[in-house]
Motif scaffolding. Structure first.
Motif, PDB file in Angstrom:
ATOM      1  N   GLU A   1     -44.252 -12.811 -67.949  1.00  0.00           N
ATOM      2  CA  GLU A   1     -42.832 -12.470 -67.987  1.00  0.00           C
ATOM      3  C   GLU A   1     -43.003 -10.802 -68.155  1.00  0.00           C
ATOM      4  O   GLU A   1     -42.403  -9.436 -68.290  1.00  0.00           O
ATOM      5  N   GLU A   2     -44.137 -10.273 -68.877  1.00  0.00           N
ATOM      6  CA  GLU A   2     -44.555  -8.761 -69.161  1.00  0.00           C
ATOM      7  C   GLU A   2     -45.289  -7.781 -68.421  1.00  0.00           C
ATOM      8  O   GLU A   2     -44.455  -7.289 -68.293  1.00  0.00           O
ATOM      9  N   LEU A   3     -45.340  -8.438 -67.415  1.00  0.00           N
ATOM     10  CA  LEU A   3     -45.932  -7.807 -66.513  1.00  0.00           C
ATOM     11  C   LEU A   3     -44.596  -7.629 -65.433  1.00  0.00           C
ATOM     12  O   LEU A   3     -44.777  -6.461 -64.705  1.00  0.00           O
ATOM     13  N   ALA A   4     -43.858  -8.287 -65.419  1.00  0.00           N
ATOM     14  CA  ALA A   4     -42.542  -7.884 -64.465  1.00  0.00           C
ATOM     15  C   ALA A   4     -41.672  -7.216 -65.012  1.00  0.00           C
ATOM     16  O   ALA A   4     -41.344  -6.448 -64.299  1.00  0.00           O
ATOM     17  N   VAL A   5     -41.658  -7.185 -66.295  1.00  0.00           N
ATOM     18  CA  VAL A   5     -40.801  -6.343 -67.549  1.00  0.00           C
ATOM     19  C   VAL A   5     -41.696  -4.852 -67.394  1.00  0.00           C
ATOM     20  O   VAL A   5     -40.965  -3.690 -67.089  1.00  0.00           O
ATOM     21  N   GLU A   6     -42.604  -4.903 -67.159  1.00  0.00           N
ATOM     22  CA  GLU A   6     -43.139  -3.358 -67.455  1.00  0.00           C
ATOM     23  C   GLU A   6     -43.371  -2.957 -65.931  1.00  0.00           C
ATOM     24  O   GLU A   6     -43.326  -2.095 -65.539  1.00  0.00           O
ATOM     25  N   PHE A   7     -43.347  -4.169 -64.761  1.00  0.00           N
ATOM     26  CA  PHE A   7     -43.167  -3.628 -63.623  1.00  0.00           C
ATOM     27  C   PHE A   7     -42.211  -2.841 -62.672  1.00  0.00           C
ATOM     28  O   PHE A   7     -41.668  -1.469 -62.504  1.00  0.00           O
ATOM     29  N   GLU A   8     -40.698  -3.283 -63.523  1.00  0.00           N
ATOM     30  CA  GLU A   8     -40.131  -2.722 -63.616  1.00  0.00           C
ATOM     31  C   GLU A   8     -39.332  -1.834 -64.224  1.00  0.00           C
ATOM     32  O   GLU A   8     -38.107  -1.138 -63.241  1.00  0.00           O
ATOM     33  N   ILE A   9     -40.117  -1.873 -65.339  1.00  0.00           N
ATOM     34  CA  ILE A   9     -39.448  -0.187 -66.384  1.00  0.00           C
ATOM     35  C   ILE A   9     -40.034   0.900 -65.169  1.00  0.00           C
ATOM     36  O   ILE A   9     -38.758   1.774 -64.611  1.00  0.00           O
ATOM     37  N   ILE A  10     -41.522   0.869 -64.730  1.00  0.00           N
ATOM     38  CA  ILE A  10     -41.919   2.094 -63.668  1.00  0.00           C
ATOM     39  C   ILE A  10     -40.891   1.431 -62.352  1.00  0.00           C
ATOM     40  O   ILE A  10     -40.916   3.164 -61.506  1.00  0.00           O
ATOM     41  N   PHE A  11     -40.802   0.916 -61.813  1.00  0.00           N
ATOM     42  CA  PHE A  11     -40.559   0.765 -60.580  1.00  0.00           C
ATOM     43  C   PHE A  11     -38.808   1.747 -60.249  1.00  0.00           C
ATOM     44  O   PHE A  11     -38.231   2.051 -59.384  1.00  0.00           O
TER      45      PHE A  11
ATOM     46  N   LEU B   1     -35.970  -5.479 -56.901  1.00  0.00           N
ATOM     47  CA  LEU B   1     -36.620  -6.841 -56.024  1.00  0.00           C
ATOM     48  C   LEU B   1     -36.556  -7.849 -56.713  1.00  0.00           C
ATOM     49  O   LEU B   1     -36.681  -7.699 -58.254  1.00  0.00           O
ATOM     50  N   ASP B   2     -36.625  -9.145 -55.829  1.00  0.00           N
ATOM     51  CA  ASP B   2     -36.635 -10.287 -56.366  1.00  0.00           C
ATOM     52  C   ASP B   2     -37.950 -11.122 -56.633  1.00  0.00           C
ATOM     53  O   ASP B   2     -39.738 -10.587 -56.483  1.00  0.00           O
ATOM     54  N   ASN B   3     -37.735 -12.058 -57.739  1.00  0.00           N
ATOM     55  CA  ASN B   3     -39.598 -12.905 -57.518  1.00  0.00           C
ATOM     56  C   ASN B   3     -40.165 -12.971 -57.008  1.00  0.00           C
ATOM     57  O   ASN B   3     -41.751 -12.025 -57.050  1.00  0.00           O
ATOM     58  N   PHE B   4     -39.936 -13.346 -55.486  1.00  0.00           N
ATOM     59  CA  PHE B   4     -40.898 -13.155 -54.335  1.00  0.00           C
ATOM     60  C   PHE B   4     -41.598 -12.135 -54.112  1.00  0.00           C
ATOM     61  O   PHE B   4     -43.025 -11.496 -53.457  1.00  0.00           O
ATOM     62  N   GLU B   5     -40.402 -10.640 -53.919  1.00  0.00           N
ATOM     63  CA  GLU B   5     -41.230  -9.715 -53.436  1.00  0.00           C
ATOM     64  C   GLU B   5     -41.944  -8.411 -54.690  1.00  0.00           C
ATOM     65  O   GLU B   5     -43.013  -8.276 -54.112  1.00  0.00           O
TER      66      GLU B   5
ATOM     67  N   THR C   1     -45.250 -10.957 -54.323  1.00  0.00           N
ATOM     68  CA  THR C   1     -46.427 -10.199 -53.503  1.00  0.00           C
ATOM     69  C   THR C   1     -46.780  -8.901 -53.492  1.00  0.00           C
ATOM     70  O   THR C   1     -47.933  -8.775 -53.122  1.00  0.00           O
ATOM     71  N   CYS C   2     -45.981  -7.793 -54.006  1.00  0.00           N
ATOM     72  CA  CYS C   2     -46.543  -7.017 -55.167  1.00  0.00           C
ATOM     73  C   CYS C   2     -48.179  -7.206 -55.728  1.00  0.00           C
ATOM     74  O   CYS C   2     -48.865  -6.428 -55.517  1.00  0.00           O
ATOM     75  N   PHE C   3     -47.614  -8.435 -56.516  1.00  0.00           N
ATOM     76  CA  PHE C   3     -48.375  -8.271 -57.399  1.00  0.00           C
ATOM     77  C   PHE C   3     -49.668  -8.859 -56.867  1.00  0.00           C
ATOM     78  O   PHE C   3     -50.897  -8.757 -57.314  1.00  0.00           O
TER      79      PHE C   3
ATOM     80  N   ILE D   1     -48.684 -15.414 -58.963  1.00  0.00           N
ATOM     81  CA  ILE D   1     -46.860 -15.320 -58.814  1.00  0.00           C
ATOM     82  C   ILE D   1     -46.126 -15.358 -60.224  1.00  0.00           C
ATOM     83  O   ILE D   1     -46.581 -16.361 -61.065  1.00  0.00           O
ATOM     84  N   LEU D   2     -45.092 -14.381 -60.992  1.00  0.00           N
ATOM     85  CA  LEU D   2     -44.707 -14.200 -61.365  1.00  0.00           C
ATOM     86  C   LEU D   2     -43.886 -15.206 -62.120  1.00  0.00           C
ATOM     87  O   LEU D   2     -43.263 -16.322 -63.384  1.00  0.00           O
ATOM     88  N   GLU D   3     -43.171 -16.245 -61.232  1.00  0.00           N
ATOM     89  CA  GLU D   3     -42.162 -17.271 -61.423  1.00  0.00           C
ATOM     90  C   GLU D   3     -42.384 -18.108 -60.277  1.00  0.00           C
ATOM     91  O   GLU D   3     -42.243 -17.576 -59.405  1.00  0.00           O
ATOM     92  N   THR D   4     -42.072 -19.682 -60.243  1.00  0.00           N
ATOM     93  CA  THR D   4     -42.363 -20.511 -59.306  1.00  0.00           C
ATOM     94  C   THR D   4     -40.701 -20.046 -58.230  1.00  0.00           C
ATOM     95  O   THR D   4     -40.008 -19.865 -58.518  1.00  0.00           O
ATOM     96  N   LEU D   5     -41.784 -20.136 -56.913  1.00  0.00           N
ATOM     97  CA  LEU D   5     -40.667 -19.708 -56.026  1.00  0.00           C
ATOM     98  C   LEU D   5     -39.839 -20.355 -56.158  1.00  0.00           C
ATOM     99  O   LEU D   5     -39.978 -22.162 -56.139  1.00  0.00           O
ATOM    100  N   SER D   6     -38.650 -20.466 -55.039  1.00  0.00           N
ATOM    101  CA  SER D   6     -37.193 -21.121 -54.795  1.00  0.00           C
ATOM    102  C   SER D   6     -37.624 -21.228 -53.092  1.00  0.00           C
ATOM    103  O   SER D   6     -38.157 -20.193 -52.455  1.00  0.00           O
ATOM    104  N   GLY D   7     -36.989 -22.198 -52.885  1.00  0.00           N
ATOM    105  CA  GLY D   7     -37.169 -22.213 -51.961  1.00  0.00           C
ATOM    106  C   GLY D   7     -37.930 -22.547 -50.581  1.00  0.00           C
ATOM    107  O   GLY D   7     -39.076 -23.438 -51.160  1.00  0.00           O
ATOM    108  N   THR D   8     -38.087 -22.045 -50.019  1.00  0.00           N
ATOM    109  CA  THR D   8     -39.538 -22.311 -48.656  1.00  0.00           C
ATOM    110  C   THR D   8     -39.989 -21.012 -49.387  1.00  0.00           C
ATOM    111  O   THR D   8     -40.980 -21.039 -48.201  1.00  0.00           O
TER     112      THR D   8
END
Length: 211
Positions: A4-14, A25-29, A32-34, A158-165
């Protein structure tokens, strides 16, 4: 950092760099970057022999042969997935060692057409297959074991469990980085570098570095 902290830090800079008004970006994107960033960071650390922060994916083993090869005098050993090879050598029955070099089939064919029909006395040849490696030792080297020290392929981030396929490297479940916590700030920066280059086209050198 937690995922969760990785995702927040990423979003702040991005988001600070995203001047074109594109959506976050969504969770999958993001994952993928990480994942891309971690693979690049692990390779960078391995090639620099800076191994402390990636020690969890370093594998060392000494293997016995599993049978004769398809060429006269060669030996087969099991193969494993290797992200970066750190060291490999052959061991004889009294503890002597011999370095290994990877070659193509044309080198082996040429070797058997020569009068000597063995590798030079100070090196061994190796052919890689899908599940096996075939080893060619020089004359008078009594091959006993094959030693290798490798960096294994890092699992995806994988920051959060991926959805769908959606999957990354065949996985959907949440997965944390394999690199140590003290590399997480750099991991975030490298993930952002990949994101801005891929999704909004901002030159990588514009990504701010941590102080």
């Amino acid at each position: 950092m937690s995922n969760e902290e990785l995702a927040v830090e990423f979003e702040i800079i991005f988001e600070d760099l995203d001047t074109n008004g594109s959506k976050g970006l969504d969770n999958f994107e993001r994952s993928t970057c990480f994942t891309h960033a971690q693979e690049a960071l692990v390779k960078q650390k391995a090639l620099a022999n800076d191994l402390h922060s990636i020690r969890s994916i370093i594998d060392t083993n000494t293997l016995a042969g599993i049978g004769p090869g398809s060429y006269p005098g060669s030996r087969l050993f099991p193969a494993i997935d290797v992200f970066v090879m750190l060291d490999q050598h052959l061991v004889d029955g009294i503890g002597g060692t011999l370095p290994v070099t990877l070659v193509g089939p044309e080198i082996i064919k040429s070797m058997y057409l020569s009068a000597y029909k063995f590798p030079p006395k100070n090196i061994a040849y190796m052919l890689y297959g899908e599940d096996i490696v075939e080893v060619f030792a020089p004359l008078n080297f009594s091959l006993d074991k094959y030693f290798r020290r490798v960096v294994k392929y890092p699992s995806p981030v994988i920051l959060e469990t991926l959805s769908g396929t959606d999957t990354i490297n065949g996985l959907q479940a949440q997965t944390s980085p394999v690199v140590d916590d003290d590399e997480h700030r750099l991991l975030v920066e490298m993930a952002v570098q990949f994101a801005v280059k891929t999704y909004i086209g901002v030159p990588e050198q514009q990504v701010p570095k941590s102080q």
